[in-house]
Design an enzyme around this catalytic site. Structure first.
Site, PDB file in Angstrom:
ATOM      1  N   ASP A 119      66.607 107.362 113.780  1.00 48.37           N
ATOM      2  CA  ASP A 119      67.074 107.000 115.120  1.00 48.37           C
ATOM      3  C   ASP A 119      65.868 106.884 116.047  1.00 48.37           C
ATOM      4  OD1 ASP A 119      68.908 106.412 117.127  1.00 48.37           O
ATOM      5  OD2 ASP A 119      69.074 108.495 117.744  1.00 48.37           O
ATOM      6  N   HIS A 126      66.157 104.379 129.393  1.00 47.08           N
ATOM      7  CA  HIS A 126      66.655 105.664 128.912  1.00 47.08           C
ATOM      8  C   HIS A 126      65.534 106.694 128.838  1.00 47.08           C
ATOM      9  CE1 HIS A 126      68.808 108.642 126.602  1.00 47.08           C
ATOM     10  NE2 HIS A 126      67.964 108.521 125.600  1.00 47.08           N
ATOM     11  N   GLU A 192      75.912 108.512 122.515  1.00 52.11           N
ATOM     12  CA  GLU A 192      74.811 107.592 122.788  1.00 52.11           C
ATOM     13  C   GLU A 192      75.175 106.235 122.216  1.00 52.11           C
ATOM     14  OE1 GLU A 192      70.680 108.772 122.586  1.00 52.11           O
ATOM     15  OE2 GLU A 192      71.281 110.795 121.999  1.00 52.11           O
ATOM     16  N   GLU A 194      74.390 102.821 120.818  1.00 49.17           N
ATOM     17  CA  GLU A 194      73.225 102.264 120.150  1.00 49.17           C
ATOM     18  C   GLU A 194      73.625 101.089 119.257  1.00 49.17           C
ATOM     19  OE1 GLU A 194      70.652 105.120 118.369  1.00 49.17           O
ATOM     20  OE2 GLU A 194      71.198 106.728 119.770  1.00 49.17           O
ATOM     21  N   ASP A 226      75.387 107.846 118.361  1.00 48.78           N
ATOM     22  CA  ASP A 226      74.592 109.006 117.960  1.00 48.78           C
ATOM     23  C   ASP A 226      75.060 110.203 118.790  1.00 48.78           C
ATOM     24  OD1 ASP A 226      72.526 110.549 116.806  1.00 48.78           O
ATOM     25  OD2 ASP A 226      71.218 110.114 118.502  1.00 48.78           O
ATOM     26  N   ARG A 230      73.741 118.270 123.771  1.00 54.31           N
ATOM     27  CA  ARG A 230      72.539 118.319 124.591  1.00 54.31           C
ATOM     28  C   ARG A 230      72.007 119.735 124.780  1.00 54.31           C
ATOM     29  NH1 ARG A 230      70.637 113.222 124.289  1.00 54.31           N
ATOM     30  NH2 ARG A 230      72.073 111.679 125.159  1.00 54.31           N
ATOM     31  N   GLN A 233      70.381 120.749 121.518  1.00 51.72           N
ATOM     32  CA  GLN A 233      69.178 119.932 121.371  1.00 51.72           C
ATOM     33  C   GLN A 233      68.043 120.438 122.259  1.00 51.72           C
ATOM     34  OE1 GLN A 233      69.825 115.829 122.431  1.00 51.72           O
ATOM     35  NE2 GLN A 233      67.688 115.248 122.139  1.00 51.72           N
ATOM     36  N   LYS A 246      71.880 116.944 116.748  1.00 53.51           N
ATOM     37  CA  LYS A 246      72.186 115.562 116.380  1.00 53.51           C
ATOM     38  C   LYS A 246      72.868 115.438 115.021  1.00 53.51           C
ATOM     39  CE  LYS A 246      69.840 113.191 119.691  1.00 53.51           C
ATOM     40  NZ  LYS A 246      70.364 112.071 120.486  1.00 53.51           N
ATOM     41  N   THR A 250      77.169 111.172 113.262  1.00 56.20           N
ATOM     42  CA  THR A 250      76.784 109.851 113.767  1.00 56.20           C
ATOM     43  C   THR A 250      77.852 108.883 113.287  1.00 56.20           C
ATOM     44  OG1 THR A 250      74.420 110.387 113.568  1.00 56.20           O
ATOM     45  CG2 THR A 250      75.014 108.059 113.739  1.00 56.20           C
ATOM     46  N   GLU A 351      72.661 110.472 131.161  1.00 60.46           N
ATOM     47  CA  GLU A 351      72.206 109.617 132.251  1.00 60.46           C
ATOM     48  C   GLU A 351      73.311 109.350 133.265  1.00 60.46           C
ATOM     49  OE1 GLU A 351      69.365 106.270 130.956  1.00 60.46           O
ATOM     50  OE2 GLU A 351      70.499 106.756 129.148  1.00 60.46           O
TER      51      GLU A 351
END
Length: 405
Positions: A119, A126, A192, A194, A226, A230, A233, A246, A250, A351
């Protein structure tokens, strides 16, 4: 000149003759096999080969795209040309139509067996937003960010097909201000949005894949979510990168859009300054004009634009192999979160809620800082196709389920 299929197709839906994405499906009580999407139908390629309508060297009845992907570009081109012929020449209709199955009658499965999963972190908006949140008194981008495509190596065994339930993960996390870490379910679960590409043809150990060889190795593109814890992480990524925050899940979309279907979507990517090192230089324009849409519980939360990605897919592939790591059939490479300069273009809750400080308000008035149990996240994308057509990627979706004790 526009090519027209005799299959009844809603051109605005994006699954017309210019697309022809591949997937794996099953009907109740039957074995999985490979198909191609056309309109709201699946063309059963295993049945087509049994009827002598397409060439099959045991590609299509295997329940995975891997056998076909490893066959290489000449086989991909020949099959795409043949399927196009069969679906546009009305003289074949009587023989082909029995092998068209309504999508509503099948279960769509994970389209390929994942060998490895990488990834990237290739969107400047971002990366800069994350830098402003976590390093407010420093340059938003780390010194290496514009020199190479930053990435982490994920876990292939937890790449799941669209629709798989996402169970809230457990782990260690330390809330700012707390002297000691605690253990429990993630309190900051995120998505996320992607775009990924999957390798078909392997490469030799000890030799990198140059940017010019991208089409010779890469079979097609998928949507990727993904999922990210948080809080887990943030605590574990000191000093190394993501791990348990993570690796729990996925999600990938059901349809793989062939590289050949995206020629009309290629655009010039953002200017790269400083100029990349020679192994990362790419003569072809490999930005992709993909328009993503993120929904939370059926409500639009954001619309990121993939064309703003700083590092392109050929550059990502070249960097991932430059040290001699061999490419394997089924290797999945994800772009990293797709975001834009405006709030409505941000591709994750980190975000969209600015790390929980500015709750996102959805159209129905509900607010989110991070995902709650029961939330369903759906990511869709479309791209321009040849002759004004649209190329749809389908969707990747997942619903958050409570943690399991």
């Amino acid at each position: 000149m526009t090519t027209v299929s005799w299959v009844d197709v809603d051109e605005d839906a994006g699954f017309g003759i210019e697309n022809l994405p591949y997937g794996v499906f099953a009907r109740p009580g039957e074995m999985p096999r490979v198909g191609v999407a056309i309109g709201d139908r699946v063309l059963d390629l295993a049945a087509m080969s049994a009827a002598g309508l397409v060439e099959d060297r045991h590609y299509f009845a295997s329940g995975s795209l891997n056998a076909f992907m490893v066959a290489g570009r000449p086989a991909w081109r020949a099959n795409r040309d043949r399927v196009t012929e069969l679906l546009t020449d009305a003289s074949y209709r009587g023989r082909v139509e029995p092998h068209l199955i309504p999508v509503s009658d099948v279960e769509l499965l994970r389209p390929f067996e994942v060998a490895d999963y990488v990834d990237f972190y290739s969107n400047e908006h971002h990366a800069a937003n994350a830098g402003r949140m976590f390093r407010p008194n420093a340059d938003p981008l780390t010194p290496n960010w514009k020199r190479l495509p930053v990435a982490y190596h994920g876990r292939a065994g937890t790449v799941y097909p669209s629709g798989t339930p996402i169970i809230r993960p457990y782990g260690q996390r330390r809330t700012p201000g707390d002297p000691e870490p605690s253990y429990g379910p993630s309190l900051r679960l995120d998505f996320e949005a992607e775009v990924g590409f999957v390798a078909g043809v392997p490469s030799s150990a000890g030799r990198g894949v140059p940017t010019s060889a991208f089409r010779d190795h890469v079979f097609g593109f998928v949507l990727v979510n993904d999922w990210s814890a948080r809080d887990i992480q943030a605590w574990e990524s000191q000093p190394l990168g993501p791990f348990l925050g993570k690796s729990f899940a996925t999600s990938v979309s059901s349809w793989v859009v062939p590289v050949a279907a995206l020629e009309a979507a290629r655009v010039t990517p953002p200017v790269q300054d400083p100029a990349p090192l020679p192994y990362l230089r790419c003569d072809d324009p490999w930005g992709l004009d993909l328009h993503l849409e993120i929904q939370i519980n059926g409500q639009v939360a954001a619309r990121p634009q993939f064309a703003s990605m700083y590092w392109t897919p050929p550059q990502q592939l070249a960097h991932a192999t430059v040290n001699g790591a061999p490419l394997r059939t089924g290797d999945l490479f994800a772009s990293g979160t797709v975001s834009g300069p405006e709030r409505g273009q941000r591709g994750c809750m980190l975000e969209l809620s600015w790390n929980g400080r500015e709750p996102l308000e959805l159209p129905d008035g509900t607010k989110r800082t991070f995902l709650e149990d029961g939330d369903t996240v759906t990511i869709r994308a479309q791209a321009p196709g040849a002759a004004g057509s649209r190329i749809a990627f389908g969707e990747v979706t997942g619903t958050v389920h409570p943690p399991q004790p």
